[in-house]
Design a protein around this motif. Structure first.
Motif, PDB file in Angstrom:
ATOM      1  N   THR A  30       0.821  -1.203   0.000  1.00  0.00           N
ATOM      2  CA  THR A  30       0.000   0.000   0.000  1.00  0.00           C
ATOM      3  C   THR A  30       0.859   1.259   0.000  1.00  0.00           C
ATOM      4  OG1 THR A  30      -1.771  -1.170   1.168  1.00  0.00           O
ATOM      5  CG2 THR A  30      -1.810   1.230   1.253  1.00  0.00           C
ATOM      6  N   ALA A  31       1.850   1.307   0.875  1.00  0.00           N
ATOM      7  CA  ALA A  31       2.725   2.483   0.935  1.00  0.00           C
ATOM      8  C   ALA A  31       3.514   2.649  -0.354  1.00  0.00           C
ATOM      9  CB  ALA A  31       3.669   2.376   2.128  1.00  0.00           C
ATOM     10  N   ALA A  32       3.921   1.530  -0.948  1.00  0.00           N
ATOM     11  CA  ALA A  32       4.718   1.595  -2.178  1.00  0.00           C
ATOM     12  C   ALA A  32       3.895   1.995  -3.386  1.00  0.00           C
ATOM     13  CB  ALA A  32       5.380   0.233  -2.437  1.00  0.00           C
ATOM     14  N   SER A  33       2.573   1.969  -3.256  1.00  0.00           N
ATOM     15  CA  SER A  33       1.698   2.288  -4.386  1.00  0.00           C
ATOM     16  C   SER A  33       1.310   3.768  -4.444  1.00  0.00           C
ATOM     17  CB  SER A  33       0.412   1.450  -4.300  1.00  0.00           C
ATOM     18  OG  SER A  33       0.713   0.069  -4.368  1.00  0.00           O
ATOM     19  N   HIS A  34       1.687   4.540  -3.458  1.00  0.00           N
ATOM     20  CA  HIS A  34       1.214   5.918  -3.390  1.00  0.00           C
ATOM     21  C   HIS A  34       1.712   6.786  -4.539  1.00  0.00           C
ATOM     22  CE1 HIS A  34      -0.580   5.013   0.407  1.00  0.00           C
ATOM     23  NE2 HIS A  34      -0.895   6.270   0.634  1.00  0.00           N
ATOM     24  N   ASN A  35       2.965   6.689  -4.856  1.00  0.00           N
ATOM     25  CA  ASN A  35       3.544   7.477  -5.952  1.00  0.00           C
ATOM     26  C   ASN A  35       4.096   6.486  -6.981  1.00  0.00           C
ATOM     27  OD1 ASN A  35       3.079   9.853  -4.430  1.00  0.00           O
ATOM     28  ND2 ASN A  35       4.970   9.485  -3.315  1.00  0.00           N
ATOM     29  N   PRO A  36       3.459   6.367  -8.144  1.00  0.00           N
ATOM     30  CA  PRO A  36       3.806   5.283  -9.077  1.00  0.00           C
ATOM     31  C   PRO A  36       5.300   5.177  -9.385  1.00  0.00           C
ATOM     32  CG  PRO A  36       1.829   6.395  -9.809  1.00  0.00           C
ATOM     33  CD  PRO A  36       2.349   7.198  -8.652  1.00  0.00           C
ATOM     34  N   LEU A  37       5.844   4.006  -9.113  1.00  0.00           N
ATOM     35  CA  LEU A  37       7.275   3.767  -9.324  1.00  0.00           C
ATOM     36  C   LEU A  37       7.679   3.960 -10.781  1.00  0.00           C
ATOM     37  CD1 LEU A  37       7.621   0.586  -7.110  1.00  0.00           C
ATOM     38  CD2 LEU A  37       8.798   2.745  -6.715  1.00  0.00           C
ATOM     39  N   ILE A  38       6.819   3.574 -11.694  1.00  0.00           N
ATOM     40  CA  ILE A  38       7.201   3.658 -13.106  1.00  0.00           C
ATOM     41  C   ILE A  38       7.476   5.100 -13.522  1.00  0.00           C
ATOM     42  CG2 ILE A  38       6.073   1.517 -13.810  1.00  0.00           C
ATOM     43  CD1 ILE A  38       3.680   3.190 -14.755  1.00  0.00           C
ATOM     44  N   TYR A  39       6.734   6.047 -12.955  1.00  0.00           N
ATOM     45  CA  TYR A  39       6.953   7.442 -13.314  1.00  0.00           C
ATOM     46  C   TYR A  39       8.220   7.986 -12.646  1.00  0.00           C
ATOM     47  CZ  TYR A  39       2.113   6.986 -14.856  1.00  0.00           C
ATOM     48  OH  TYR A  39       0.956   6.567 -15.461  1.00  0.00           O
ATOM     49  N   LYS A  40       8.468   7.521 -11.437  1.00  0.00           N
ATOM     50  CA  LYS A  40       9.709   7.940 -10.766  1.00  0.00           C
ATOM     51  C   LYS A  40      10.931   7.417 -11.520  1.00  0.00           C
ATOM     52  CE  LYS A  40       8.105  10.386  -7.370  1.00  0.00           C
ATOM     53  NZ  LYS A  40       8.364  10.106  -5.958  1.00  0.00           N
ATOM     54  N   GLU A  41      10.845   6.189 -11.983  1.00  0.00           N
ATOM     55  CA  GLU A  41      11.966   5.632 -12.751  1.00  0.00           C
ATOM     56  C   GLU A  41      12.205   6.438 -14.028  1.00  0.00           C
ATOM     57  OE1 GLU A  41      11.467   0.984 -11.279  1.00  0.00           O
ATOM     58  OE2 GLU A  41      10.518   1.656 -13.131  1.00  0.00           O
ATOM     59  N   ARG A  42      11.110   6.840 -14.696  1.00  0.00           N
ATOM     60  CA  ARG A  42      11.262   7.657 -15.906  1.00  0.00           C
ATOM     61  C   ARG A  42      11.893   9.006 -15.583  1.00  0.00           C
ATOM     62  NH1 ARG A  42       9.187  11.909 -17.589  1.00  0.00           N
ATOM     63  NH2 ARG A  42       7.496  11.937 -16.065  1.00  0.00           N
ATOM     64  N   ILE A  43      11.448   9.634 -14.502  1.00  0.00           N
ATOM     65  CA  ILE A  43      11.986  10.951 -14.115  1.00  0.00           C
ATOM     66  C   ILE A  43      13.482  10.850 -13.830  1.00  0.00           C
ATOM     67  CG2 ILE A  43      11.954  12.652 -12.250  1.00  0.00           C
ATOM     68  CD1 ILE A  43       8.862  12.110 -12.115  1.00  0.00           C
ATOM     69  N   ILE A  44      13.886   9.798 -13.140  1.00  0.00           N
ATOM     70  CA  ILE A  44      15.313   9.601 -12.864  1.00  0.00           C
ATOM     71  C   ILE A  44      16.080   9.408 -14.161  1.00  0.00           C
ATOM     72  CG2 ILE A  44      17.010   8.088 -11.755  1.00  0.00           C
ATOM     73  CD1 ILE A  44      14.706   7.344  -9.756  1.00  0.00           C
ATOM     74  N   GLY A  45      15.535   8.568 -15.048  1.00  0.00           N
ATOM     75  CA  GLY A  45      16.208   8.303 -16.321  1.00  0.00           C
ATOM     76  C   GLY A  45      16.315   9.548 -17.184  1.00  0.00           C
ATOM     77  N   ASP A  46      15.270  10.374 -17.192  1.00  0.00           N
ATOM     78  CA  ASP A  46      15.286  11.614 -17.978  1.00  0.00           C
ATOM     79  C   ASP A  46      16.363  12.562 -17.458  1.00  0.00           C
ATOM     80  OD1 ASP A  46      14.509  13.361 -19.948  1.00  0.00           O
ATOM     81  OD2 ASP A  46      12.660  14.016 -18.948  1.00  0.00           O
ATOM     82  N   TRP A  47      16.542  12.572 -16.144  1.00  0.00           N
ATOM     83  CA  TRP A  47      17.611  13.394 -15.565  1.00  0.00           C
ATOM     84  C   TRP A  47      18.982  12.856 -15.958  1.00  0.00           C
ATOM     85  CZ3 TRP A  47      19.179  17.731 -13.278  1.00  0.00           C
ATOM     86  CH2 TRP A  47      20.407  17.729 -12.609  1.00  0.00           C
ATOM     87  N   GLU A  48      19.173  11.551 -15.825  1.00  0.00           N
ATOM     88  CA  GLU A  48      20.478  10.954 -16.128  1.00  0.00           C
ATOM     89  C   GLU A  48      20.853  11.143 -17.597  1.00  0.00           C
ATOM     90  OE1 GLU A  48      22.562   9.862 -14.073  1.00  0.00           O
ATOM     91  OE2 GLU A  48      21.540   9.185 -12.282  1.00  0.00           O
ATOM     92  N   ILE A  49      19.883  10.982 -18.490  1.00  0.00           N
ATOM     93  CA  ILE A  49      20.182  11.050 -19.922  1.00  0.00           C
ATOM     94  C   ILE A  49      20.180  12.483 -20.447  1.00  0.00           C
ATOM     95  CG2 ILE A  49      19.355  10.370 -22.221  1.00  0.00           C
ATOM     96  CD1 ILE A  49      18.102   7.890 -20.836  1.00  0.00           C
ATOM     97  N   ASN A  50      19.164  13.240 -20.057  1.00  0.00           N
ATOM     98  CA  ASN A  50      18.956  14.552 -20.675  1.00  0.00           C
ATOM     99  C   ASN A  50      19.140  15.739 -19.741  1.00  0.00           C
ATOM    100  OD1 ASN A  50      18.047  13.312 -23.186  1.00  0.00           O
ATOM    101  ND2 ASN A  50      16.187  12.761 -22.048  1.00  0.00           N
ATOM    102  N   GLY A  51      19.372  15.449 -18.456  1.00  0.00           N
ATOM    103  CA  GLY A  51      19.525  16.551 -17.507  1.00  0.00           C
ATOM    104  C   GLY A  51      18.227  17.293 -17.252  1.00  0.00           C
ATOM    105  N   THR A  52      17.089  16.636 -17.461  1.00  0.00           N
ATOM    106  CA  THR A  52      15.795  17.270 -17.256  1.00  0.00           C
ATOM    107  C   THR A  52      15.488  17.360 -15.768  1.00  0.00           C
ATOM    108  OG1 THR A  52      14.990  16.333 -19.332  1.00  0.00           O
ATOM    109  CG2 THR A  52      13.333  17.163 -17.790  1.00  0.00           C
TER     110      THR A  52
END
Length: 414
Positions: free
Chosen positions: A377-399
């Motif tokens: 339940t706690a792990a479902s509050h903020n979707p992990l898939i979107y967090k992973e994308r945000i991290i990847g966008d920062w690593e690749i593109n500096g977004t």
């Protein structure tokens, strides 16, 4: 030195003696743990347990020492919340809105005195939250309104997921002003007829967080408690996530504790096992050992992420906007990275631990499944898939990561 500067803390909340701080609360944590299983089974809200924490000053641990608080750092707060979550993982989540508002007032103190709120926190006042709206509200919109009614401001609207507000004295409410359309935080006193709260959260985990619907019908809010949302502390989403990480790590610790107790008490063995006692079975030892290591890694990761938010807090007072901006980026990214890893570690640990026992471990009387349910339940509050994308966008593109996000109805019905 100006009169305003004289109100600002000469020393920030950068840390204290953690062992001495924790010893203040550990007897309370033990009392909380002793009734946690019964509260889970009867779905009884922990009003009394929250009162114990209030009376002990738990809600003021981040308040600077100069104002009567403990001056704890964010990693120290997180460590305390992990210990509390091990006792009952519902309670740190119930207090998430409170500690977020405390953090906001700590940051606001960089530009204006917050003596009144610090005094309230030290006296035991708790702040709940009411931000999310469900139903027809579209993404990016807010239906709750603050308007002028005669000589006072009033709030009207309905919120859901108002976790912990049922235990609180105040509610940190996200709304929009009718007069100028600006987004605000309206801090509403709950002790008035215009505030109605319900414990109607129906999730399969974290069942006693006091989450549910809050209805505001001409609820009065003082003008000084209308806060421009644009001034909200920048690492807020990182902070909210940190509290959930404490819930996860504490749930993992509780699962290891309870399974270990069951292993030590178990007398029945399998003919396919490796010893005449379950506690001496090397494969069972391996199961518990691996879970213990996973939870250790989860806790260590959470505390490191909390350090990034502590640096963001301190940078607020550093008169260096570039350094503050960089610190806020790091706080958001590190909380996201920690979320991705910790969720996986604790979900696996709370599930795989059942390999150490037989089918009797699934008894509802033991409720060992609550640790997995609470984690899921706690792990479902903020979707992990979107967090992973945000991290990847920062690593690749500096977004740069987003600091505020919302949920609501999309352009298509459904």
């Amino acid at each position: 030195m100006t009169a305003q500067q004289q109100h600002l803390p000469p020393v920030l909340s950068t840390g204290t003696d953690y062992q001495a701080l924790a010893e203040r609360f550990r007897p309370i944590f033990a009392r909380i743990q002793s009734g946690a299983l019964e509260r889970e089974q009867t779905r009884s809200l922990p009003f009394e347990q929250v009162k114990w924490l209030k009376e002990a000053g738990f809600g003021a641990v981040r308040v600077p020492v100069e104002f009567g608080g403990a001056g704890a750092s964010l990693p120290q707060l997180l460590q305390l919340l992990i210990e509390l979550a091990e006792a009952d993982s519902n309670l740190p989540q119930a207090l998430r809105g409170h500690f977020a508002f405390v953090e906001d007032r700590l940051n606001a103190h960089a530009s204006s005195p917050q003596d009144t709120w610090f005094k309230r926190f030290v006296e035991g006042d708790l702040v709940g939250n009411a931000w999310t709206e469900i139903g027809a509200v579209k993404i990016g919109e807010v239906g709750t309104r603050v308007s002028r009614q005669g000589d006072q401001w009033v709030v009207n609207g309905t919120k859901y997921y108002s976790t912990g507000s049922i235990f609180a004295d105040w509610i940190d409410l996200y709304a929009q002003r009718d007069d100028n359309g600006s987004d605000v935080i309206a801090v509403v006193n709950v002790h008035q007829p215009g505030v109605k709260q319900s414990d109607d959260w129906d999730g399969f985990g974290q069942r006693t967080t006091g989450s549910g619907t809050s209805v505001f019908e001409n609820a009065v809010v003082e003008a000084e408690n209308l806060i421009d949302f644009a001034t909200r502390f920048k690492y807020q989403t990182a902070f909210y996530q940190l509290v959930l990480l404490a819930v996860l790590a504490g749930s993992g610790r509780a699962a290891v504790r309870d399974i270990t107790e069951q292993v030590n008490k178990r007398t029945r063995i399998f003919s396919t096992g490796n010893a005449s006692q379950v506690s001496q079975d090397v494969q069972v030892q391996q199961v518990v050992g691996k879970a213990s290591a996973q939870v250790y890694a989860a806790e260590a990761t959470a505390l490191r992420a909390a350090g990034a938010s502590q640096r963001a807090y301190e940078s607020r007072f550093g008169n260096n906007s570039e350094a503050e901006h960089t610190a806020n980026i790091a706080a958001e990214l590190e909380s996201a990275q920690a979320q991705v890893v910790i969720s996986d570690l604790v979900l696996r640990a709370t599930s795989d631990l059942f390999n150490a026992l037989g089918a009797s471990a699934t008894s509802t009387g033991k409720a060992l499944d609550r640790h997995w349910r609470n984690t899921r339940t706690a792990a479902s509050h903020n979707p992990l898939i979107y967090k992973e994308r945000i991290i990847g966008d920062w690593e690749i593109n500096g977004t740069e990561p987003p600091y505020v996000w919302q949920i609501g109805r999309g352009s298509k019905q459904g």
